[in-house]
Design an enzyme around this catalytic site. Sequence first.
Site, PDB file in Angstrom:
ATOM      1  CB  SER A  87      -0.943   0.026   1.204  1.00 52.56           C
ATOM      2  OG  SER A  87      -0.240   0.307   2.388  1.00 52.56           O
ATOM      3  CE  LYS A 125      -2.243   2.074   4.758  1.00 51.17           C
ATOM      4  NZ  LYS A 125      -1.409   0.931   5.124  1.00 51.17           N
TER       5      LYS A 125
END
Length: 237
Positions: free
Chosen positions: A155, A193
């Site tokens: 991701s 993230k």
Amino acid sequence: MLTRKQAELLRFIHERLKEAGVPPSFDEMKDALDLRSKSGIHRLITALEERGFIRRLPNRARAIEVIKLPDSVAHGMGASRSRGFTPSVIEGNLGRIRATASEDDSGRPVAVPVMGRIAAGTPIEAIQSKSSVINVPPDLLSSGDHFALEVRGDSMIEAGILDGDMAVIKRTDVADTGDIVVALIDEEEATLKRFRRRGASIALEPANTAYEVRILPPNRVRIQGKLISLIRRYCPA
């Protein structure tokens, strides 16, 4: 002075650490204290931490260290069990680099603990315990404490973070918008993230259009550290 529920929770955590070597989950704490939701456990944990009885470890998911026991809890467990009490986790200086280094040791690699794997994709439970150490050049570190995590998932590929990379993280509980962070969600799952603030909420952004941004209230997110460097092993085809 602790409330009855605070004392019960502290006793339960300490007993579980002694018996199993790991702290109980929030669900186990909730059931043991007969509470309706985990929010009550969060409040009790915060109260115990503010009073100096426990410490939440910033580099491990759901990890709690019992620092001390009040007399009421120690006596309730029996004098033989409370005698010679020591914290369940003892930390050393692995991964620590001074703000300034002397000329003699400024170029020496720093031993950084590898704390497990971190998801760059669907959040997974992390970070459990030190599994090994890696030697990191001091130029790739900043002042303070550090740990490393093996990246799993794709991701963050558009930020140059690939599956199998070793992410070197500086321990901190604060972040600026745009930082890539290790975020602990609901005290149970961790992910790598990009951190941004969106009004009163926190956005955890992937760097891959195949994944969605997660928008969460601040009380559900705890920053454990921020990315400062990557180590990649070259594997020729």
